[in-house]
Structure formats: C-alpha cells, structure tokens
Design a protein around this motif. Structure first.
Motif, mmCIF file in Angstrom:
data_model
loop_
_atom_site.group_PDB
_atom_site.id
_atom_site.type_symbol
_atom_site.label_atom_id
_atom_site.label_comp_id
_atom_site.label_asym_id
_atom_site.label_seq_id
_atom_site.Cartn_x
_atom_site.Cartn_y
_atom_site.Cartn_z
ATOM 1 N N CYS A 22 0.833 -1.198 0.000
ATOM 2 C CA CYS A 22 0.000 0.000 0.000
ATOM 3 C C CYS A 22 0.866 1.245 0.000
ATOM 4 O O CYS A 22 2.066 1.196 0.289
ATOM 5 C CB CYS A 22 -0.908 0.030 1.232
ATOM 6 N N THR A 319 -9.780 -0.208 -2.549
ATOM 7 C CA THR A 319 -10.653 -1.206 -1.922
ATOM 8 C C THR A 319 -12.108 -0.974 -2.301
ATOM 9 O O THR A 319 -12.900 -1.910 -2.356
ATOM 10 C CB THR A 319 -10.525 -1.145 -0.395
ATOM 11 N N PHE A 353 -2.328 -0.986 -2.680
ATOM 12 C CA PHE A 353 -3.505 -0.120 -2.628
ATOM 13 C C PHE A 353 -3.115 1.318 -2.305
ATOM 14 O O PHE A 353 -2.172 1.582 -1.563
ATOM 15 C CB PHE A 353 -4.482 -0.616 -1.557
ATOM 16 N N TRP A 356 -3.046 3.351 2.704
ATOM 17 C CA TRP A 356 -3.173 2.555 3.921
ATOM 18 C C TRP A 356 -4.342 3.023 4.774
ATOM 19 O O TRP A 356 -5.278 2.272 5.051
ATOM 20 C CB TRP A 356 -1.868 2.622 4.729
ATOM 21 N N LEU A 370 -7.273 0.913 2.838
ATOM 22 C CA LEU A 370 -7.271 -0.366 3.543
ATOM 23 C C LEU A 370 -7.882 -0.216 4.937
ATOM 24 O O LEU A 370 -8.657 -1.068 5.376
ATOM 25 C CB LEU A 370 -5.845 -0.910 3.639
ATOM 26 N N TRP A 381 -12.613 -3.477 6.547
ATOM 27 C CA TRP A 381 -11.360 -3.953 7.130
ATOM 28 C C TRP A 381 -11.320 -5.478 7.167
ATOM 29 O O TRP A 381 -10.297 -6.094 6.847
ATOM 30 C CB TRP A 381 -11.168 -3.389 8.528
ATOM 31 N N VAL A 384 -10.394 -6.703 3.853
ATOM 32 C CA VAL A 384 -8.965 -6.486 3.612
ATOM 33 C C VAL A 384 -8.147 -7.608 4.241
ATOM 34 O O VAL A 384 -7.228 -8.162 3.621
ATOM 35 C CB VAL A 384 -8.526 -5.108 4.151
#
Length: 669
Positions: A22, A319, A353, A356, A370, A381, A384
C-alpha cells in the motif's frame, strides 16, 4: 529478463510469493498512530509500503532546510516490523516555497492559462529550474537511505504526466524546438513530415515553430502528433534523470507507476518500458465506462505486454470507491476480490492499494483505503484481512506466466492520430475499438497478449488489429509476414490509413493492408452515433461503413442497408499459409464474439471451455504448476471443467463457481 523480474518481485514479498502492499502517508497522522499502523499492517499481511511519495514539503520545508527526523523514524518502525519499503523520491509535487519563489516553473494550458499552486504536479516538465531542485531532493534521499536494508524498491516521482503531460509555456516551446531539431535535423524534413504547404504553414527556421496551442481553426495534425511524442519523451526524461541519480548510489531496483487506464493517453509506455527494472501500474475501476471490468482486464493484459510477459506489480488500486469520478460508486460485495483476481490472473505478482489509512483532510479524503474512516470494526477492514490471507495462499502463483497464442495490437501513437482533430467521425474512438476487440476475445474464452506494432509475433496464431490507423510500412509488412507464415489476422476498419508521419497512403484504403486483404476502399461512410446497419449474414454493425470492393478476396458478408448497401462488409483472403480477414463495421457484441471464436478455431487457438461474457477464465503456468483463474461476474452459477485444489476455499475444486465468486485452482497434473 523474466527470471530477473520475478526475483525482484520475490524480494519485495520477502519470499512470501505475491506482494501485498500500500501507499502510506504517515505525515498525515500523529506519531502516536504509527506503531498501531505497523501492528495492523502485520495483521493484514501487508509486506510492502510506499512512503515519501509526496514528501518534498516535509523533508525540505524551505530552501536550504532539510529535516529527515520523521522519515527516519517511520522507516525504522516499518523495518522493525518486518515490512519492506518502496521509497519515493519525493518529487511528485514541489513544495509550495519552490513555486512561490519560481513561478516560471508553473505549467501552462492549451488556452494559455497558467495553472497555479494548490493542486499536484504543478510544474512544467521541461523546466530546468524544477529539474535542478528535484535532482537535489533525489540526491539527498538516496544518500541518506540508499543503503538502508528495508528499502527494496525506488519509486520515482508518482504517476508522471497524470496532470501536466502537455505544457504550452515558453520553456516547453523551446524544448520542443530542440526535440524537433534532433528528430529532423533540417527544416525541410520537418516541412515534409508536417505537410506545411497546406494553409501556408511552411517554416524557414526551427526558431519559428511554436507549440500547438489553442488556435482559431483546426491545427496542423503533424505538429500535434509530434508535440504528443515530445511531451511523452519529456516526462520520460524526468524519470531517466531521477533514475540515473538513484542507480549511481544504490543497487535497489528502480521503477515508477504507469497509468495504463482508459482516461490517460498522453504517455507512450511502449517507449518507457525498457527503462524500468520492473513494470508497475496504477489502475482503478472507471465507472464512467460501459464495461469497467472489461477495461480492467484489458489494462492488465496491456501491462503484461509492457512487461514482455513477465510478472508485474499493481502499484495502486482501491478497496472501494475513488473520489475523482462524477459518481464514486462503492464496490459490490465480492467485487474487490474479483477485481484483484483479474489482475493476478493476467500477470500481477503484487497488489498494492492507495492508500493505507483513509485521509481525514485533503482532496482525497473520500477515497477509500485499507483502513477506512470506520476503522477496524468494519466490513471493509475484515474484507482487507481476508484478501491478505488469500494473497498469502496464492504464493505459489508468483513467477508463473500467462500463456497466450492470440495477439491484440495496441499503439499509443495510433490512439493519438485516430482521435486528433479533423477525423471522419467523432463516434470512432481508438480505445473503443480496442476494448470491443478485447471483449470479443474474452467473450469467446480466448486469452490474448497485447502487443505493439513491430513486436515479435512468433508463436501467435491469431492476430487482432483494431483500428490501427497509424503504422509504418515495416510494421505492416511484419503483420503480412506473420499471416503468410500461417497466422490468421482480423483487421478492422480505419487501419493502415496513414504512415508514421500521419500521411494518408494513396491508391485506396486500407492503405498499408490493401494488398494483404485483397480489397480496395474508395470512401469512408461513417454512421451517426445512434445508427445501425444490417449485414447479409443476419448480424448488425455500428459506427462505420465504407464503400469498398473485393479485388482478391472472398466476400463473406455484405451490407444489407445503410450508406454502403450492397458492398462488402466482411472479407477473407488466403495469404501464404494463413488468412487475412477485414471487417468494415463494428459488429454487435454477439456477432463480434462469434467471429472471433470462428477465427480462433480456424487458427487452432484453444478457447477456455466455459469462458464467456460473464465468466472470465485465464490460466497461469510455470515450474510451480498450472493455475486456473475463474471469475464469475454473472448473477448465476457457472460450471467449469477443472480438477485440483481451489486456493480460494482451500478445498478440492468442485467444478461449480457460484455467482459473483472466484475460484483459483491449482490443477492436477
């Protein structure tokens, strides 16, 4: 090359297989949050973190002032946590003091607007002042961290040319004239290339040339095309300058993040790819398109093409929703997993990603991350963490390759030439034609490589050439040789029309392909955006027709109505050991699929059983075995023929893929 790239990406994952990473912007958060961030990264399985991407104003807040204390601390925390670092050079956007002190580096738009400080990439790419300041930043960063054991990858700038690819300021104009002198050597060569006898545009000296800024009328197409080439080269020059500083002082691999995506067209990455130690790409679902997931799959195939078939790194994705589209839609349940599986299926050995932790301030505060604004107690989450677990189970896939015996041609220069001013129809878009061809291949269950004109065609049985408007005689001849040696080619309308100087080939369309195809077209007859024509084989077409005749080809189908009624619409010609087909309209999606399936069968290309518009099937193979990726985008379950172990469910494969599900099967030998 492939082995070396695989080794580099394996280093990024610390030997765990696929990379999970990330972007991290710790400067946006209080230091007290940092240890918790590292803990959560470990919990999710994040092993690679990109930092200092936009770090200029943090490490160099004023002229002559350097402060690395915070960066030292976060690098230490990440290293102690076993997390590897993708270290940015920090030059993605200059610190405010730079542009305040030197407003001459600000970029200028096509209409003469000077773009002010306050966004990002607020600099002219040709500015020697900017380049000098950027070089000092890079030098300071690499001298401090070049030997740090946590630094595993150098990240030059960020999305070079995303906003400032085309600058029309005086500095850019002078650089453009220098580029032209190098390209043409003498002014007469430039005049010939641009056709300047038209509209009294003949130049007597390079000093008289300006950038093709906004004008009262249509502008010179040759000048626009060369300015696009120049602008891509100027951005590449920025990369080369920073990479040279890094490589002089560090042995760590160097790259930058490409933007192989539908809305970025100003950079010719075919000319960039050889400069990268590994290929990295940023990709986000574009909800403005009719088929966002189809575009994702094409972009992944093109990125693999840039990597010459070797594994590559997805440097950024999201995401969920992004923040920069008119309607920033949330991803549906399971869509994140399907998106990521598509990238990995098509060659990505790493998934990273942006970003973060979701920002609470700034222009991207509503861009998903994330760690969402809702924190750990959230479905996002938990998704993830589950994704991190899946990527760990897929470790064996790393280093395997996608095997394809079909090739789809793509050219940024052709994209530019096709969509520049004065074209026959604004309904005809280059990327639209490429996407339609790629969708037809996918709908027929055929995996394809994306190749550049002039690339190696050995081993490809099926060649798809969609609207390849601009290409050289040599590149056209290479396609003809491949056909004569046994390949089957499908060439679509508006291909082969102009040479590399955007000069129309006379004698009848489709120019460079006229003899190979055995046809001759005298006039384009494009359709209105809402107009459809029918063919004698019962299919329909849109966007385009043309008035052509077969000189040495079989007419497979003709236009039943429309402006080219009675004339050929689909032709076939045997050439040596192969066949060359031409289609003079854009077939409807079902017809296009059926045509591609027919040609694939003729060419001996084996389609994946069960692959269709809703079910994406791709195979990766290598020393670790064969891995079948099945992504069901549809609303009903799908049956496939495969035996082995499913790495998604961690159970034996059943042959059934539920609606919206992903199955990644390590196949029995």
């Amino acid at each position: 090359m492939a082995a070396a790239v695989s080794d580099r990406i394996a280093t990024l994952s610390a030997g765990r297989g696929l990379v999970f990473g990330c972007d991290y912007n710790p400067e946006q958060w209080d230091r007290s949050v940092w240890p918790d961030d590292v803990r959560l990264m470990q919990q999710a399985g994040v092993g690679l973190v990109a930092i200092n991407i936009f770090g200029w104003s943090s490490i160099n807040p004023a002229e002559g002032v350097w402060d690395f204390d915070a960066l030292d601390e976060i690098i230490g925390l990440l290293h102690d946590g076993g997390i590897r670092i993708n270290l940015g050079t920090g030059t993605a956007s200059p610190a405010p003091w730079v542009t305040a002190r030197h407003p001459e580096i600000l970029p200028v738009g096509e209409d003469g607007t000077v773009f002010q400080q306050g966004g990002r990439q607020g600099y002219c790419p040709s500015s020697p002042v900017f380049r000098a300041y950027a070089a000092e930043v890079v030098t300071r960063v690499v001298e401090r961290y070049g030997d740090h054991p946590a630094v595993s990858l150098w990240h030059v700038s960020n999305e070079l040319g995303c906003h400032n690819a085309l600058c029309y300021c005086g500095t850019s104009a002078e650089a453009f004239r220098g580029w032209l002198r190098d390209r043409y050597d003498d002014i007469d060569a430039l005049n010939r290339a641009w056709g300047t006898t038209f509209w009294s545009q003949r130049y007597s000296d390079f000093d008289d040339v300006r950038v093709p800024a906004q004008a009262l009328s249509l502008r010179n197409p040759g000048q626009i095309l060369d300015f696009q080439r120049f602008s891509s080269d100027e951005q590449l020059a920025l990369y080369r300058a920073e990479a040279a500083i890094l490589r002089k002082r560090s042995d760590v691999p160097v790259t930058t993040n490409f933007m192989v995506t539908a809305h970025i067209r100003n950079l010719d990455y075919w000319t960039w790819a050889g400069e990268m130690d590994l290929i990295a790409n940023d990709h986000y679902l574009d909800r403005r398109l009719d088929d966002p997931r189809g575009e994702l799959s094409f972009a992944a195939d093109l990125t693999r093409g840039l990597a010459q078939g070797a594994p590559w790194l997805l440097m950024e994705t999201s995401t969920g929703a992004v923040n920069w589209q008119p309607y920033n839609l949330a991803k549906a349940p399971g869509e994140l997993q399907r998106n990521i599986a598509a990238h990995v299926a098509r060659g990505a050995d790493g998934i990273c990603f942006f970003q973060w932790r979701a920002s609470t301030q700034g222009a991207e505060k509503y861009h998903t991350a994330l760690v969402p604004h809702a924190g750990e107690d959230s479905d996002q989450w938990r998704e993830v963490v589950a994704l991190g677990g899946l990527l760990e189970r897929l470790g064996e896939v790393a280093g395997t390759r996608v095997i394809a015996d079909a090739a789809l041609f793509f050219s940024w220069e052709s994209w530019w030439a096709t969509e520049n001013e004065g074209r026959p129809s604004e309904a005809l878009t280059y990327l639209g034609q490429v996407h339609a061809a790629h969708a037809a291949l996918a709908d027929a269950g055929v995996t394809t490589d994306v190749v550049r004109p002039g690339g190696d065609l050995d081993g490809y049985r099926l060649l798809i050439v969609p609207a390849l408007h601009l290409l050289s005689d040599a590149d056209a001849a290479a396609i003809a040789r491949a056909v004569e040696n046994g390949a089957t080619a499908l060439i679509t309308f508006f291909s082969g029309i102009v040479d590399e100087e955007d000069r129309v080939r006379t004698g009848g369309y489709p120019g460079a392909f006229r003899d190979l195809l055995g046809i001759r077209s005298e006039e384009f007859a494009p359709l209105r955006p809402d107009e459809t024509v029918f063919l004698t084989d019962g299919t329909s077409g849109s966007i385009w027709t043309e008035r052509l005749r077969a000189t040495d080809a079989e007419v497979v189908a003709s236009f039943a109505d429309g402006p080219s009624a009675g004339g050929p619409a689909l032709t076939r010609r045997t050439a040596g050991a192969g066949e060359a087909w031409f289609v003079a309209t854009q077939p409807d999606r079902i017809a296009y699929r059926d045509l591609v399936a027919r040609l694939a069968a003729t060419a001996g290309v084996v389609a994946h059983p069960g692959g269709n518009r809703d079910v994406e099937i791709v195979r990766r193979s290598g020393d670790a075995g064969s891995f079948l990726f099945v992504i069901n985008h549809g609303e009903s379950g799908a049956e496939i023929s495969a035996t082995g172990h499913d790495l998604v469910t961690d159970a034996p494969a059943t042959g059934f893929v539920p609606a919206g599900a992903v199955r990644i099967i390590k196949e029995d030998v």
